[in-house]
Design an enzyme around this catalytic site. Sequence first.
Site, PDB file in Angstrom:
ATOM      1  N   LYS A  39       0.844  -1.209   0.000  1.00 28.37           N
ATOM      2  CA  LYS A  39       0.000   0.000   0.000  1.00 28.37           C
ATOM      3  C   LYS A  39       0.873   1.251   0.000  1.00 28.37           C
ATOM      4  CE  LYS A  39      -0.398  -0.378   5.057  1.00 28.37           C
ATOM      5  NZ  LYS A  39      -1.223  -0.886   6.155  1.00 28.37           N
ATOM      6  N   ARG A  90     -10.870  -0.387  14.287  1.00 28.32           N
ATOM      7  CA  ARG A  90     -10.557   0.406  13.102  1.00 28.32           C
ATOM      8  C   ARG A  90     -11.414  -0.090  11.941  1.00 28.32           C
ATOM      9  NH1 ARG A  90      -4.497   0.971  10.574  1.00 28.32           N
ATOM     10  NH2 ARG A  90      -4.981  -1.164   9.935  1.00 28.32           N
ATOM     11  N   TYR A 102      16.265  30.076   8.823  1.00 27.43           N
ATOM     12  CA  TYR A 102      15.071  30.825   9.225  1.00 27.43           C
ATOM     13  C   TYR A 102      15.031  31.030  10.739  1.00 27.43           C
ATOM     14  CZ  TYR A 102      12.791  30.551   4.654  1.00 27.43           C
ATOM     15  OH  TYR A 102      12.474  30.695   3.331  1.00 27.43           O
ATOM     16  N   MET A 124      12.175  24.520   3.129  1.00 30.05           N
ATOM     17  CA  MET A 124      11.400  23.729   2.161  1.00 30.05           C
ATOM     18  C   MET A 124      12.287  22.855   1.277  1.00 30.05           C
ATOM     19  SD  MET A 124       8.633  24.963  -0.693  1.00 30.05           S
ATOM     20  CE  MET A 124       7.610  25.856   0.453  1.00 30.05           C
TER      21      MET A 124
HETATM   22  C1  LIG Z   1      -0.514  -1.831   6.845  1.00 27.21           C
HETATM   23  C2  LIG Z   1      -1.132  -3.124   7.210  1.00 27.21           C
HETATM   24  C3  LIG Z   1      -0.352  -4.294   7.267  1.00 27.21           C
HETATM   25  C4  LIG Z   1       1.157  -4.259   7.196  1.00 27.21           C
HETATM   26  O1  LIG Z   1       1.623  -3.778   8.456  1.00 27.21           O
HETATM   27  P1  LIG Z   1       3.163  -3.623   8.807  1.00 27.21           P
HETATM   28  O2  LIG Z   1       3.168  -3.195  10.229  1.00 27.21           O
HETATM   29  O3  LIG Z   1       3.688  -2.559   7.903  1.00 27.21           O
HETATM   30  O4  LIG Z   1       3.828  -4.928   8.587  1.00 27.21           O
HETATM   31  C5  LIG Z   1      -1.007  -5.502   7.454  1.00 27.21           C
HETATM   32  N1  LIG Z   1      -2.362  -5.545   7.630  1.00 27.21           N
HETATM   33  C6  LIG Z   1      -3.128  -4.426   7.631  1.00 27.21           C
HETATM   34  C7  LIG Z   1      -4.590  -4.554   7.835  1.00 27.21           C
HETATM   35  C8  LIG Z   1      -2.544  -3.184   7.433  1.00 27.21           C
HETATM   36  O5  LIG Z   1      -3.310  -2.085   7.447  1.00 27.21           O
END
Ligand SMILES: *Cc1c(COP(=O)(O)O)cnc(C)c1O
Length: 343
Positions: free
Chosen positions: A33, A128, A242, A290
């Site tokens: 992802k 979640r 800055y 930046m």
């Molecule tokens: C992002 C995610 C993972 C991978 O998690 P890591 O801690 O990066 O290994 C696996 N399962 C779900 C549902 C996630 O959201």
Amino acid sequence: MTTATLTIDLTALQDNWRALDAQTDVETAAVVKADAYGLGLEPAACALAKAGARQFFVAVAEEGVRLRHILGEGPAISVFAGHMAGDTDKIRDAHLTPMLNSVEQITRHFETLPGHAFGLQLDTGMNRLGLEDAEWRAIRAIACAQGPALVMSHLACADDPGHEMNSRQLRNFISMTQDIEAPLSLSATGGVLMGADYHFDLTRPGIGLYGGLPYIDAHPVVTLDLPVIQIRDVEPGETVGYSGTWTAVRPSRIATVSGGYADGLIRYMGAKACMHAGDVAVPLAGRVSMDLIGVDVTDLDHAPESLQLIGRHQSVDTVAGFADTIGYEILTSLGARYTRVYR
Ligand SMILES: *Cc1c(COP(=O)(O)O)cnc(C)c1O
């Protein structure tokens, strides 16, 4: 070259996948992802497929569509966000497997794409995504009759193996999945490291593949070198950057490097951070701006052409520590301006 160079070691990525796979007796997927945690979906996914990954996870359907074009038919691509309204065409055309997380999504999926692959997400305590125990008990028989490709949940505290939440979620997952025929999955990177009780039929590591904690034995994947644009002498009492937050207390040499918060180098890391010239650590001088960062190179006996922020001497997690954040955020913030070199 005035943009920083981000070097991504695809062999290390493959080694990390193989090493995490070797920690279990079950299948290991790859979570790609967010553009493979900022490292580049195409090169990362191709390398992982070559290493042997046959199941991939993305966050949203759009990422899945992109990944399908990259991988072609064959590998399974699962979507954590499930089946959102408006995603039906993408899920069908790209052969994505949505991880359905609510009764609403289950209904939508069965109505719009009957017979199409799906998985189910259960909430075991993270609150979640996923079905809660009561709704799950109510629809479990109907959902399972359609043959889910996977039944999964996610651990909230797997970065802390001693946390009581882990065993509580494990108990909940076992109780919720009793007598289920479908393959089961509970663990991301942290869960892989917690031992066989957490492995079930499939693991879903992400961060560990990319060299981040909690996988302490990961091969580093990322190197970030920032070219020096200019070096100047400053007198005691002069300030740098800055708001003049850094004041020279001795005759100093300041290197200005190319890279800043627009490249994901978090402004907050400021004074706590350092870079490296070869083996020598050199501290940041003044605020991250930046596109530029000042570095105190007074102690070097040469004028460096570039300074390294992430690499042999400092991991992604060390840099995360400078900014009071986690390696995940450093990786996924890595900027679009970098010259990316894949090895
Ligand atoms: C992002 C995610 C993972 C991978 O998690 P890591 O801690 O990066 O290994 C696996 N399962 C779900 C549902 C996630 O959201």
